[in-house]
Design a protein around this motif. Structure first.
Motif, PDB file in Angstrom:
ATOM      1  N   HIS A   1       1.882 -20.979  42.040  1.00 52.26           N
ATOM      2  CA  HIS A   1       2.322 -21.278  43.408  1.00 52.26           C
ATOM      3  C   HIS A   1       1.315 -20.719  44.415  1.00 52.26           C
ATOM      4  O   HIS A   1       0.889 -19.565  44.310  1.00 52.26           O
ATOM      5  CB  HIS A   1       3.701 -20.673  43.656  1.00 52.26           C
ATOM      6  CG  HIS A   1       4.395 -21.236  44.862  1.00 52.26           C
ATOM      7  ND1 HIS A   1       3.971 -20.982  46.152  1.00 52.26           N
ATOM      8  CD2 HIS A   1       5.480 -22.049  44.969  1.00 52.26           C
ATOM      9  CE1 HIS A   1       4.774 -21.604  47.010  1.00 52.26           C
ATOM     10  NE2 HIS A   1       5.688 -22.262  46.325  1.00 52.26           N
ATOM     11  N   HIS A   2       0.937 -21.535  45.393  1.00 52.32           N
ATOM     12  CA  HIS A   2      -0.113 -21.152  46.340  1.00 52.32           C
ATOM     13  C   HIS A   2       0.299 -19.996  47.250  1.00 52.32           C
ATOM     14  O   HIS A   2      -0.556 -19.349  47.864  1.00 52.32           O
ATOM     15  CB  HIS A   2      -0.521 -22.360  47.192  1.00 52.32           C
ATOM     16  CG  HIS A   2       0.605 -22.962  47.975  1.00 52.32           C
ATOM     17  ND1 HIS A   2       1.582 -23.741  47.383  1.00 52.32           N
ATOM     18  CD2 HIS A   2       0.922 -22.889  49.291  1.00 52.32           C
ATOM     19  CE1 HIS A   2       2.445 -24.133  48.303  1.00 52.32           C
ATOM     20  NE2 HIS A   2       2.072 -23.621  49.462  1.00 52.32           N
ATOM     21  N   GLN A   3       1.611 -19.703  47.336  1.00 47.36           N
ATOM     22  CA  GLN A   3       2.074 -18.585  48.165  1.00 47.36           C
ATOM     23  C   GLN A   3       2.503 -17.377  47.333  1.00 47.36           C
ATOM     24  O   GLN A   3       3.107 -16.444  47.866  1.00 47.36           O
ATOM     25  CB  GLN A   3       3.241 -19.037  49.049  1.00 47.36           C
ATOM     26  CG  GLN A   3       2.849 -20.038  50.127  1.00 47.36           C
ATOM     27  CD  GLN A   3       4.036 -20.416  50.989  1.00 47.36           C
ATOM     28  OE1 GLN A   3       4.982 -21.052  50.529  1.00 47.36           O
ATOM     29  NE2 GLN A   3       3.995 -20.011  52.247  1.00 47.36           N
ATOM     30  N   TYR A   4       2.178 -17.389  46.067  1.00 44.91           N
ATOM     31  CA  TYR A   4       2.553 -16.271  45.200  1.00 44.91           C
ATOM     32  C   TYR A   4       1.949 -14.967  45.710  1.00 44.91           C
ATOM     33  O   TYR A   4       0.760 -14.895  46.015  1.00 44.91           O
ATOM     34  CB  TYR A   4       2.080 -16.545  43.773  1.00 44.91           C
ATOM     35  CG  TYR A   4       2.106 -15.347  42.863  1.00 44.91           C
ATOM     36  CD1 TYR A   4       3.281 -14.640  42.637  1.00 44.91           C
ATOM     37  CD2 TYR A   4       0.941 -14.910  42.227  1.00 44.91           C
ATOM     38  CE1 TYR A   4       3.306 -13.539  41.803  1.00 44.91           C
ATOM     39  CE2 TYR A   4       0.953 -13.814  41.384  1.00 44.91           C
ATOM     40  CZ  TYR A   4       2.135 -13.127  41.176  1.00 44.91           C
ATOM     41  OH  TYR A   4       2.151 -12.036  40.350  1.00 44.91           O
TER      42      TYR A   4
ATOM     43  N   LYS B   1       7.020 -12.582  45.502  1.00 43.23           N
ATOM     44  CA  LYS B   1       7.588 -13.759  46.158  1.00 43.23           C
ATOM     45  C   LYS B   1       6.860 -15.003  45.638  1.00 43.23           C
ATOM     46  O   LYS B   1       5.664 -14.970  45.380  1.00 43.23           O
ATOM     47  CB  LYS B   1       7.442 -13.643  47.674  1.00 43.23           C
ATOM     48  CG  LYS B   1       8.256 -12.496  48.272  1.00 43.23           C
ATOM     49  CD  LYS B   1       7.955 -12.289  49.742  1.00 43.23           C
ATOM     50  CE  LYS B   1       8.742 -11.099  50.284  1.00 43.23           C
ATOM     51  NZ  LYS B   1       8.419 -10.807  51.700  1.00 43.23           N
ATOM     52  N   HIS B   2       7.605 -16.081  45.470  1.00 45.97           N
ATOM     53  CA  HIS B   2       7.068 -17.335  44.923  1.00 45.97           C
ATOM     54  C   HIS B   2       6.437 -17.101  43.546  1.00 45.97           C
ATOM     55  O   HIS B   2       5.381 -17.653  43.223  1.00 45.97           O
ATOM     56  CB  HIS B   2       6.045 -17.952  45.880  1.00 45.97           C
ATOM     57  CG  HIS B   2       6.569 -18.182  47.264  1.00 45.97           C
ATOM     58  ND1 HIS B   2       7.461 -19.187  47.564  1.00 45.97           N
ATOM     59  CD2 HIS B   2       6.347 -17.510  48.428  1.00 45.97           C
ATOM     60  CE1 HIS B   2       7.752 -19.147  48.852  1.00 45.97           C
ATOM     61  NE2 HIS B   2       7.105 -18.139  49.397  1.00 45.97           N
ATOM     62  N   ASP B   3       7.104 -16.295  42.746  1.00 44.04           N
ATOM     63  CA  ASP B   3       6.590 -15.900  41.425  1.00 44.04           C
ATOM     64  C   ASP B   3       6.894 -16.997  40.404  1.00 44.04           C
ATOM     65  O   ASP B   3       7.791 -16.874  39.569  1.00 44.04           O
ATOM     66  CB  ASP B   3       7.237 -14.570  41.015  1.00 44.04           C
ATOM     67  CG  ASP B   3       6.665 -14.011  39.724  1.00 44.04           C
ATOM     68  OD1 ASP B   3       5.602 -14.502  39.285  1.00 44.04           O
ATOM     69  OD2 ASP B   3       7.280 -13.094  39.156  1.00 44.04           O
ATOM     70  N   ILE B   4       6.120 -18.069  40.473  1.00 44.67           N
ATOM     71  CA  ILE B   4       6.412 -19.231  39.640  1.00 44.67           C
ATOM     72  C   ILE B   4       5.107 -19.946  39.293  1.00 44.67           C
ATOM     73  O   ILE B   4       4.161 -19.958  40.083  1.00 44.67           O
ATOM     74  CB  ILE B   4       7.398 -20.172  40.381  1.00 44.67           C
ATOM     75  CG1 ILE B   4       8.085 -21.138  39.423  1.00 44.67           C
ATOM     76  CG2 ILE B   4       6.733 -20.882  41.539  1.00 44.67           C
ATOM     77  CD1 ILE B   4       9.284 -21.823  40.045  1.00 44.67           C
TER      78      ILE B   4
ATOM     79  N   GLU C   1      10.437 -28.579  45.477  1.00 47.97           N
ATOM     80  CA  GLU C   1       9.362 -29.438  45.988  1.00 47.97           C
ATOM     81  C   GLU C   1       8.029 -29.085  45.343  1.00 47.97           C
ATOM     82  O   GLU C   1       7.276 -29.968  44.914  1.00 47.97           O
ATOM     83  CB  GLU C   1       9.263 -29.309  47.511  1.00 47.97           C
ATOM     84  CG  GLU C   1       8.198 -30.218  48.118  1.00 47.97           C
ATOM     85  CD  GLU C   1       8.149 -30.131  49.641  1.00 47.97           C
ATOM     86  OE1 GLU C   1       7.308 -30.825  50.246  1.00 47.97           O
ATOM     87  OE2 GLU C   1       8.946 -29.364  50.222  1.00 47.97           O
ATOM     88  N   TRP C   2       7.742 -27.768  45.252  1.00 50.06           N
ATOM     89  CA  TRP C   2       6.479 -27.356  44.625  1.00 50.06           C
ATOM     90  C   TRP C   2       6.456 -27.749  43.154  1.00 50.06           C
ATOM     91  O   TRP C   2       5.437 -28.251  42.655  1.00 50.06           O
ATOM     92  CB  TRP C   2       6.279 -25.842  44.760  1.00 50.06           C
ATOM     93  CG  TRP C   2       4.987 -25.392  44.139  1.00 50.06           C
ATOM     94  CD1 TRP C   2       3.757 -25.368  44.729  1.00 50.06           C
ATOM     95  CD2 TRP C   2       4.794 -24.951  42.782  1.00 50.06           C
ATOM     96  NE1 TRP C   2       2.803 -24.935  43.827  1.00 50.06           N
ATOM     97  CE2 TRP C   2       3.412 -24.672  42.631  1.00 50.06           C
ATOM     98  CE3 TRP C   2       5.640 -24.761  41.696  1.00 50.06           C
ATOM     99  CZ2 TRP C   2       2.871 -24.212  41.428  1.00 50.06           C
ATOM    100  CZ3 TRP C   2       5.101 -24.309  40.494  1.00 50.06           C
ATOM    101  CH2 TRP C   2       3.732 -24.034  40.369  1.00 50.06           C
TER     102      TRP C   2
END
Length: 214
Positions: A53-56, A62-65, A199-200
């Motif tokens: 994920h670009h916002q990890y 956060k956004h740990d995917i 969405e991501w």
């Protein structure tokens, strides 16, 4: 072979896991169809491409995917098959999967307010640990007297494993979350909501599955 993290097959060629499990560009292999990485009936695949994920945020998780694209599709069998993604529905039974203890554990998914109260006073480099995409359940790990009150443990083997919730209509299970970290001293396990990241996941899956897009 060392077991690093868990993950979920969501398409014959895609595995959903936690971003913090991707610790290097070293060769990764995915073991499908069993708890034991030495199991002779399991399938193994190399990872051809990785999308994080670009916002990890590696500090607050956060956004740990992340998505792993397999070098060849899994062969679907009674023990190997993709999971559907879905929401948490109140009063629905949910299961967390512990790869540390090799077991599943029935657990309630907490209301947002309780999750907030457990995380809001934990700061990581000045940032509040809580994020709106987090789902909280009971801890998968046992607390010890040596565990600091705010210690988060993102590196246990259960990282990346699914939070499974049952469809009240037919009893089947879908994946509602991806295991991010645990705070044993607060009896809190934190998952990333797949619906908040839908969405991501969908856009990235389409990109990875498009021939020659990577």
């Amino acid at each position: 072979m060392e077991l690093l993290c868990g993950g979920t097959l969501i398409h014959p060629s895609l595995v959903l896991t936690a971003a913090h499990c991707i610790t290097s560009t070293a060769r990764l292999r995915v073991h499908l169809g069993g708890w034991d990485v030495t199991g002779v009936l399991a399938q193994e695949r190399d990872v051809a491409a990785i999308a994080i994920h670009h916002q990890y945020d590696r500090e607050t998780l956060k956004h740990d995917i992340a998505l792993l694209h397999l070098n060849r599709p899994a062969v679907l069998t009674p023990s190997v098959g993709p999971l559907c993604l879905g929401p948490v529905v109140r009063a629905t039974k949910c299961l967390s999967v512990s790869l540390d203890n090799l077991e599943t554990m029935e657990t309630p998914v907490w209301k947002k307010e309780r999750c907030w109260s457990k995380l809001i006073n934990i700061n990581v480099n000045g940032q509040v640990l809580y994020h709106s995409s987090f789902l909280c359940t009971n801890s998968l790990l046992a607390s010890t007297s040596n565990t600091p009150p705010s210690a988060i443990t993102p590196s246990n083997k259960s990282s990346g494993s699914p939070l499974l919730c049952q469809d009240p209509r037919d009893g089947t299970y879908w994946q509602a979350g991806v295991m991010a970290f645990d705070i044993p001293s607060r009896n809190t396990a934190v998952f990333v909501s797949v619906m908040k990241q839908q969405e991501w996941i969908l856009n990235t899956a389409q990109h990875l599955l498009t021939p020659q897009s990577w």
